[in-house]
Design an enzyme around this catalytic site. Structure first.
Site, PDB file in Angstrom:
ATOM      1  N   TYR A  33      49.195  57.671  50.561  1.00 25.05           N
ATOM      2  CA  TYR A  33      49.816  57.920  51.874  1.00 25.05           C
ATOM      3  C   TYR A  33      51.226  57.358  51.872  1.00 25.05           C
ATOM      4  O   TYR A  33      51.433  56.200  51.519  1.00 25.05           O
ATOM      5  CB  TYR A  33      49.006  57.258  53.006  1.00 25.05           C
ATOM      6  CG  TYR A  33      48.513  58.295  53.978  1.00 25.05           C
ATOM      7  CD1 TYR A  33      49.433  59.006  54.754  1.00 25.05           C
ATOM      8  CD2 TYR A  33      47.168  58.602  54.098  1.00 25.05           C
ATOM      9  CE1 TYR A  33      48.999  60.003  55.619  1.00 25.05           C
ATOM     10  CE2 TYR A  33      46.734  59.590  54.962  1.00 25.05           C
ATOM     11  CZ  TYR A  33      47.665  60.288  55.728  1.00 25.05           C
ATOM     12  OH  TYR A  33      47.241  61.273  56.564  1.00 25.05           O
ATOM     13  N   ASP A  65      67.222  81.525  54.744  1.00 25.23           N
ATOM     14  CA  ASP A  65      65.867  81.309  54.229  1.00 25.23           C
ATOM     15  C   ASP A  65      65.758  82.073  52.913  1.00 25.23           C
ATOM     16  O   ASP A  65      65.598  83.288  52.902  1.00 25.23           O
ATOM     17  CB  ASP A  65      64.854  81.823  55.261  1.00 25.23           C
ATOM     18  CG  ASP A  65      63.408  81.672  54.786  1.00 25.23           C
ATOM     19  OD1 ASP A  65      63.199  81.353  53.598  1.00 25.23           O
ATOM     20  OD2 ASP A  65      62.499  81.887  55.615  1.00 25.23           O
ATOM     21  N   THR A 100      60.751  78.184  50.136  1.00 23.08           N
ATOM     22  CA  THR A 100      59.464  77.785  49.588  1.00 23.08           C
ATOM     23  C   THR A 100      59.714  77.422  48.133  1.00 23.08           C
ATOM     24  O   THR A 100      60.722  77.822  47.548  1.00 23.08           O
ATOM     25  CB  THR A 100      58.443  78.942  49.635  1.00 23.08           C
ATOM     26  OG1 THR A 100      59.054  80.098  49.046  1.00 23.08           O
ATOM     27  CG2 THR A 100      58.027  79.263  51.051  1.00 23.08           C
ATOM     28  N   ARG A 111      52.897  75.091  45.722  1.00 26.25           N
ATOM     29  CA  ARG A 111      53.084  75.525  47.117  1.00 26.25           C
ATOM     30  C   ARG A 111      53.725  74.400  47.900  1.00 26.25           C
ATOM     31  O   ARG A 111      53.189  73.298  47.985  1.00 26.25           O
ATOM     32  CB  ARG A 111      51.739  75.847  47.754  1.00 26.25           C
ATOM     33  CG  ARG A 111      50.995  76.942  47.093  1.00 26.25           C
ATOM     34  CD  ARG A 111      49.955  77.515  48.014  1.00 26.25           C
ATOM     35  NE  ARG A 111      50.523  78.615  48.745  1.00 26.25           N
ATOM     36  CZ  ARG A 111      50.627  79.849  48.256  1.00 26.25           C
ATOM     37  NH1 ARG A 111      50.222  80.133  47.045  1.00 26.25           N
ATOM     38  NH2 ARG A 111      51.149  80.807  48.995  1.00 26.25           N
TER      39      ARG A 111
HETATM   40  C1  LIG Z   1      57.057  83.123  52.133  1.00 27.35           C
HETATM   41  C2  LIG Z   1      58.093  82.981  53.159  1.00 27.35           C
HETATM   42  C3  LIG Z   1      57.996  82.004  54.164  1.00 27.35           C
HETATM   43  C4  LIG Z   1      56.751  81.205  54.459  1.00 27.35           C
HETATM   44  O1  LIG Z   1      56.188  80.506  53.498  1.00 27.35           O
HETATM   45  P1  LIG Z   1      54.662  79.957  53.618  1.00 27.35           P
HETATM   46  O2  LIG Z   1      54.664  78.938  52.540  1.00 27.35           O
HETATM   47  O3  LIG Z   1      53.799  81.135  53.382  1.00 27.35           O
HETATM   48  O4  LIG Z   1      54.483  79.380  54.965  1.00 27.35           O
HETATM   49  C5  LIG Z   1      59.060  81.865  55.034  1.00 27.35           C
HETATM   50  N1  LIG Z   1      60.149  82.649  54.939  1.00 27.35           N
HETATM   51  C6  LIG Z   1      60.258  83.617  54.008  1.00 27.35           C
HETATM   52  C7  LIG Z   1      61.486  84.459  53.973  1.00 27.35           C
HETATM   53  C8  LIG Z   1      59.239  83.823  53.094  1.00 27.35           C
HETATM   54  O5  LIG Z   1      59.347  84.796  52.197  1.00 27.35           O
END
Ligand SMILES: *Cc1c(COP(=O)(O)O)cnc(C)c1O
Length: 447
Positions: A53, A198, A224, A233
């Site tokens: 933790y 993103d 991600t 992940r």
């Molecule tokens: C995959 C993805 C996410 C979310 O990721 P998770 O790990 O599935 O929550 C967010 N934004 C974009 C553009 C993605 O391709």
């Protein structure tokens, strides 16, 4: 043997993991958001760090015994800063969706106007879609793509000037061309908005130098770590120099929102996996990997086009190809995905821009090359795979989706059964297994 402890303590789960190993080995994984992480990353995720933790940040934890967890997290942060060229990184977000939520809460208040690419035209749920919390807590305005499938920059500009959002997202899950980061930066600057890029799908391509980096344009970058970046992940939130110039407190705002704002203890085992993936991505072989991903996607696109299959935007600049099945009628995606599943080619049905069918039964198919490229496949394999996919499309293209919901489910079940009995598909499945076996997956994993 791998996983021998699971085998002796829980044969049920062991059996399922074994089956999943076979499924991954004997098929062609073409979902663009998936990849095969290295055994080193997997071992880190299965390490003793899962026991710890570490609420807080390195040097400022709420629990004792964090000297090694601190060093792991500092290493991950430093590697990410160097690799992406940013002054601040948070590596604690549990995954991409919480990372994006953390960005909202750091720079917006509930009810603020936010702007993103619409889900049906390539965007992500978390960029303000109505069923996502992000579309409910904030006033979401959405831009899309033009008739030709390219980003509708003019439309986005009109929308942004009119609605003056607090936060603008650029980046998506189903877009096959370069993202116009610069154009979005101009719009964001004009209205004083934060620009968040993103790059979840393309972060491996950015690091590999085959897609422009958003770092000079955006204030915040999220990604991600498990897609083209090929890590475990997880996710990261980065603040750029430009972000700090706009708002010197942005790094603290982000960190505070991640913890204690949204999350509790970080997943230290995942942090270790991220650190390893970042080291792997800094090596010259990763640049070669990233450019091969793009070459493979182009070869796949060319192979499909040459067989008369229509693609959104007519091709690709990145790791992804979006097949437009509307020339055969609306809602064909589900039939093609099911038929490809029957020959061990894993893909996903997807909406195409201006899709005439409902989102659960869309008229497109999304394909990606990151996982196959990790296995070592190159252009000749992509050409062969394009041939098989085109053959499957032509075989099932005349299946129509019934209007009535109950009938749809029954029809798809019947369709799935008919696939199992189909001799030509059985033969193609054997070809797929043979092709896959020439590119061994996790050869040292004896299971
Ligand atoms: C995959 C993805 C996410 C979310 O990721 P998770 O790990 O599935 O929550 C967010 N934004 C974009 C553009 C993605 O391709």
């Amino acid at each position: 043997m791998w996983y021998e402890e699971i085998g002796s303590s829980d044969p049920e789960i062991f059996g399922l993991i074994k089956d999943e190993v076979s499924r991954q080995r004997e098929g062609l994984e073409m979902i663009p958001s998936e990849n095969f992480t290295s055994p080193a990353v997997m071992q880190a995720v299965g390490s003793v760090l899962t026991n710890k933790y570490s609420e807080g940040y390195p040097g400022k934890r709420y629990y004792g015994g964090n000297q090694y967890a601190d060093a792991v997290e500092r290493t991950a942060i430093e590697r990410a800063k160097t690799l992406f060229g940013v002054p601040h990184v948070n590596v604690q977000p549990y995954s991409g969706s919480p990372a994006n939520m953390e960005v909202y809460l750091a720079v917006c208040k509930p009810g603020d106007v936010i702007c993103g690419q619409s889900l049906s035209e390539g965007g992500h749920l978390t960029h303000g879609f109505k069923t996502s919390m992000t579309g409910q807590i904030f006033k979401s305005v959405q831009y899309g793509v033009r008739e030709d499938g390219y980003m509708d920059i003019e439309g986005a500009r009109r929308l942004i000037l009119e609605s003056r959002p607090k936060l603008i997202w650029v980046g998506s899950t189903a877009y096959t061309r370069e993202f116009p980061f610069k154009e979005f930066a101009v719009m964001a600057d004009e209205v004083g908005a934060y620009l968040a890029a993103d790059i979840s799908h393309i972060s491996g391509l950015v690091v590999g130098g085959v897609h422009e980096s958003p770092v000079n344009y955006a204030h915040i970058v999220t990604t991600t770590t498990h897609k083209t970046l090929r890590g475990p992940r997880g996710a990261m939130i980065m603040v750029t120099e430009k972000g700090i110039r706009k708002d010197p407190e942005l790094p603290e705002k982000i960190d505070k929102t991640v913890f204690p704002g949204m999350q509790g203890g970080p997943h230290d085992h995942v942090t270790a996996g991220i650190a390893i993936a970042l080291l792997e991505a800094s090596r010259p072989q990763f640049k070669e990997y990233a450019s091969q991903i793009v070459r493979n996607a182009r070869a796949l696109a060319n192979g499909l086009s040459a067989r008369g299959i229509k693609l959104v935007t007519g091709g690709t600049d990145n790791h992804m190809v979006l097949v437009d099945l509307t020339p055969f009628g609306p809602g064909r995606g589900v039939f093609v995905q099911e038929a490809l599943d029957a020959v061990n080619i894993t893909t996903n049905k997807n909406t195409v821009p201006k899709d005439p069918a409902p989102p659960f039964y869309p008229s497109g198919l999304r394909l990606g090359t990151p996982a196959l490229t990790t296995r070592g496949m190159k252009e000749p394999e992509m050409e062969a795979i394009a041939g098989m996919i085109a053959e499957v499309i032509m075989k099932v293209k005349d299946n129509e989706l019934p209007q009535e919901r109950e009938q749809r489910i029954a029809q798809i079940r019947k369709f799935r059964e008919s696939l199992r009995a189909d001799a030509s598909l059985q033969q193609m499945r054997r070809r797929v297994v043979e092709l896959s076996s020439r590119f061994p997956l996790y050869p040292s994993m004896r299971i």
